[in-house]
Write an enzyme that holds these catalytic residues in place. Structure first.
Site, PDB file in Angstrom:
ATOM      1  CG  HIS A   9      -2.124   0.816   1.442  1.00 38.17           C
ATOM      2  ND1 HIS A   9      -2.150   2.243   1.436  1.00 38.17           N
ATOM      3  CD2 HIS A   9      -3.331   0.717   0.577  1.00 38.17           C
ATOM      4  CE1 HIS A   9      -3.147   2.874   1.021  1.00 38.17           C
ATOM      5  NE2 HIS A   9      -3.968   1.976   0.878  1.00 38.17           N
TER       6      HIS A   9
ATOM      7  CG  ASP B  71      -8.278  -4.271  -3.065  1.00 35.96           C
ATOM      8  OD1 ASP B  71      -9.485  -4.053  -2.818  1.00 35.96           O
ATOM      9  OD2 ASP B  71      -7.638  -3.503  -3.674  1.00 35.96           O
TER      10      ASP B  71
HETATM   11  N1  COA Z   1       4.067  -7.324  -5.292  1.00 36.02           N
HETATM   12  C1  COA Z   1       5.332  -7.415  -5.115  1.00 36.02           C
HETATM   13  N2  COA Z   1       6.016  -6.573  -5.065  1.00 36.02           N
HETATM   14  C2  COA Z   1       5.718  -5.422  -4.803  1.00 36.02           C
HETATM   15  C3  COA Z   1       4.147  -5.320  -4.429  1.00 36.02           C
HETATM   16  C4  COA Z   1       3.543  -6.328  -4.660  1.00 36.02           C
HETATM   17  N3  COA Z   1       2.053  -6.225  -4.685  1.00 36.02           N
HETATM   18  N4  COA Z   1       3.976  -3.923  -3.927  1.00 36.02           N
HETATM   19  C5  COA Z   1       5.079  -3.414  -4.027  1.00 36.02           C
HETATM   20  N5  COA Z   1       5.917  -4.016  -4.269  1.00 36.02           N
HETATM   21  C6  COA Z   1       7.354  -3.823  -4.345  1.00 36.02           C
HETATM   22  C7  COA Z   1       7.840  -2.902  -5.524  1.00 36.02           C
HETATM   23  O1  COA Z   1       8.358  -3.948  -6.683  1.00 36.02           O
HETATM   24  C8  COA Z   1       9.019  -2.202  -5.069  1.00 36.02           C
HETATM   25  O2  COA Z   1      10.167  -3.099  -5.041  1.00 36.02           O
HETATM   26  P1  COA Z   1      11.532  -2.646  -5.633  1.00 36.02           P
HETATM   27  O3  COA Z   1      11.707  -1.271  -4.635  1.00 36.02           O
HETATM   28  O4  COA Z   1      12.533  -3.775  -5.062  1.00 36.02           O
HETATM   29  O5  COA Z   1      11.315  -2.166  -7.019  1.00 36.02           O
HETATM   30  C9  COA Z   1       8.494  -1.745  -3.626  1.00 36.02           C
HETATM   31  O6  COA Z   1       7.862  -2.776  -3.316  1.00 36.02           O
HETATM   32  C10 COA Z   1       7.947  -0.506  -3.769  1.00 36.02           C
HETATM   33  O7  COA Z   1       6.825  -0.417  -4.682  1.00 36.02           O
HETATM   34  P2  COA Z   1       6.105   0.746  -5.157  1.00 36.02           P
HETATM   35  O8  COA Z   1       5.418   0.367  -6.431  1.00 36.02           O
HETATM   36  O9  COA Z   1       7.027   1.883  -5.424  1.00 36.02           O
HETATM   37  O10 COA Z   1       5.172   1.197  -3.945  1.00 36.02           O
HETATM   38  P3  COA Z   1       3.938   2.014  -4.196  1.00 36.02           P
HETATM   39  O11 COA Z   1       3.858   2.848  -3.045  1.00 36.02           O
HETATM   40  O12 COA Z   1       3.876   2.851  -5.430  1.00 36.02           O
HETATM   41  O13 COA Z   1       2.787   1.036  -4.526  1.00 36.02           O
HETATM   42  C11 COA Z   1       0.970  -0.528  -4.755  1.00 36.02           C
HETATM   43  C12 COA Z   1       1.630   0.863  -3.698  1.00 36.02           C
HETATM   44  C13 COA Z   1      -0.407  -0.598  -4.039  1.00 36.02           C
HETATM   45  C14 COA Z   1       0.867   0.475  -6.087  1.00 36.02           C
HETATM   46  C15 COA Z   1       1.627  -1.561  -4.702  1.00 36.02           C
HETATM   47  O14 COA Z   1       1.979  -2.206  -3.561  1.00 36.02           O
HETATM   48  C16 COA Z   1       1.059  -2.600  -5.792  1.00 36.02           C
HETATM   49  O15 COA Z   1       1.350  -2.548  -6.738  1.00 36.02           O
HETATM   50  N6  COA Z   1       0.190  -3.600  -4.966  1.00 36.02           N
HETATM   51  C17 COA Z   1      -0.743  -4.459  -5.835  1.00 36.02           C
HETATM   52  C18 COA Z   1      -1.659  -3.711  -6.406  1.00 36.02           C
HETATM   53  C19 COA Z   1      -2.833  -3.298  -5.378  1.00 36.02           C
HETATM   54  O16 COA Z   1      -2.878  -4.361  -4.364  1.00 36.02           O
HETATM   55  N7  COA Z   1      -3.531  -2.553  -5.182  1.00 36.02           N
HETATM   56  C20 COA Z   1      -4.592  -2.056  -4.104  1.00 36.02           C
HETATM   57  C21 COA Z   1      -4.091  -1.008  -3.545  1.00 36.02           C
HETATM   58  S1  COA Z   1      -5.304  -0.711  -1.832  1.00 36.02           S
END
Ligand code: COA
Length: 372
Positions: free
Chosen positions: A262, A313
């Protein structure tokens, strides 16, 4: 020259406006609606009371609640041409795309659509909140090749949704589960869809356009679309013994596991425990506890391997599945609930509006001349 160092990519950590609606405490994993903790609301309030709270600032008295329920019941009738429009969309249309079209279409049948007074917008916010679950249930029926069923008088929003979707009333535990899910999805700070809608309002566009922006934004798999993706993943894994290798293979391919991680809650999402408990109860009762076991294994590996925790979710997927709801409807149900939070935000934006208009750092080529 690159300006990248000055850019808040993804607007992470940027505080763009003030709100009285919800407090999202990322570090301590707490969430409050107008000062009430969600744990308190889940235990002592219904979704209707939460909607009243979001719109009016306080929980309703008994008389206020009764009056509010009458208003919701009166406003929930969806114009027949909008249902006909949903029926006419191509087979195989994505339910969130159908919802986006329907929300936009509602404006054409609302005589107040272009009245941007605060009073008219308040009425339209209630109307959209009352109609959204009816639209989602109708979409659920249409994608299953069935006729939509109109809402029944005297049922709560959660009970009516189950009735309209299945053609029969749900059990007490089914209604309670859905009511809890509606409370937990109602409002959540300046998330991407709320932000998109507030940007639309900030141009002084109408509330239906803002709701349409919000639905389109929630549709994405990094936002609301994750709950459907979680269930697809659980179905693909199939049995608990296959969970570990599935996750490890995905991580090795640098793919994301949906429902995990998140932007704000780095120490856990306070909504998860409620949905996990409901999913456990429902799946135990139904004899489908393997969906919970698979989820728990994924949760454990992701925490060990990446230090990442489930979000709202993750367990809503297996809870809805146990209720017999088709996975394509999970994100539309999220939207049906969030319509209350979105529209409460839109009212706040109309009241204290300033055009939302950030800037971009230009990193393209400069000083080019046309050569002739
Ligand atoms: N699965 C695998 N790796 C994940 C991950 C996931 N669900 N969520 C984050 N990571 C990893 C990223 O690859 C990144 O790793 P790195 O630094 O080695 O590249 C690190 O964690 C940080 O991720 P980042 O995308 O920069 O964080 P964010 O704050 O932008 O992401 C989300 C938040 C929600 C977009 C992200 O966690 C995600 O894509 N989750 C899955 C989708 C989801 O469940 N969305 C609903 C949100 S309520």
């Amino acid at each position: 020259m690159s300006n990248a160092e000055k850019v808040a990519f993804g607007l992470e950590g940027v505080i763009a406006l003030e709100t009285e609606l919800s407090l999202v405490e990322g570090a301590t994993a707490n969430l409050y609606y107008r000062g009430y903790h969600i744990d308190d609301l889940v235990e002592h309030a219904t979704y209707e009371e939460v909607v009243y709270l979001l719109f009016n600032g306080d929980l309703p008295s008994e008389a206020e609640l009764a009056e509010f329920k009458r208003t919701l019941a009166r406003e929930q009738q969806v114009p027949e041409p909008v249902i006909a429009l949903l029926r006419s969309l191509p087979k195989g249309a994505a339910p969130m795309a159908m919802l986006r079209t329907a929300v936009s279409a509602l404006a054409h049948y609302d005589p107040e659509a272009e009245d941007n007074s605060l009073e008219a917008n308040f009425r339209k916010a209630i109307r959209l909140t009352a109609q959204a679950p009816v639209l989602v249930a109708a979409i659920g029926r249409i994608i299953q090749g069935k006729e939509p069923i109109p809402p029944k008088d005297g049922l709560s929003i959660a009970a009516n949704f189950i009735y309209m979707l299945n053609g029969e009333e749900g059990s007490e535990v089914a209604v309670k589960t859905l009511d809890t899910a509606l409370i937990l999805h109602a409002e959540h700070g300046l998330n991407a869809s709320t932000f998109a809608g507030r940007v639309t309002v900030s141009t002084l566009s109408d509330i239906y356009s803002a709701a349409t922006s919000a639905v389109g934004t929630l549709k994405g798999p990094l936002h609301g679309g994750a709950n459907e993706a979680v269930m697809k993943m659980l179905l693909e894994i199939g049995t608990p013994d296959r969970a570990e290798s599935y996750v490890r293979e995905k991580l090795a391919r640098k793919e994301r596991i949906m429902g995990i991680g998140h932007r704000v809650y780095k120490n856990g999402d306070p909504r998860v425990k409620h949905l996990k408990r409901l999913s456990q109860e429902l799946n135990r009762e139904k004899g489908t506890y393997h969906w919970v076991e698979i989820s728990e294994r994924i949760e454990k590996i992701m925490q060990e391997e990446k230090g990442l925790l489930p979000n709202v979710d993750f367990y809503s997927a297996s809870a809805y599945y146990a209720l017999g709801i088709p996975p394509e409807l999970y994100t539309p149900i999220f939207a049906a609930s969030r319509m209350s939070g979105w529209t409460a935000n839109f009212l706040e934006q109309y009241r204290e509006n300033r055009l939302i208009r950030p800037r971009a750092a230009y990193v393209g080529p400069r000083d080019r001349k046309i050569q002739k």
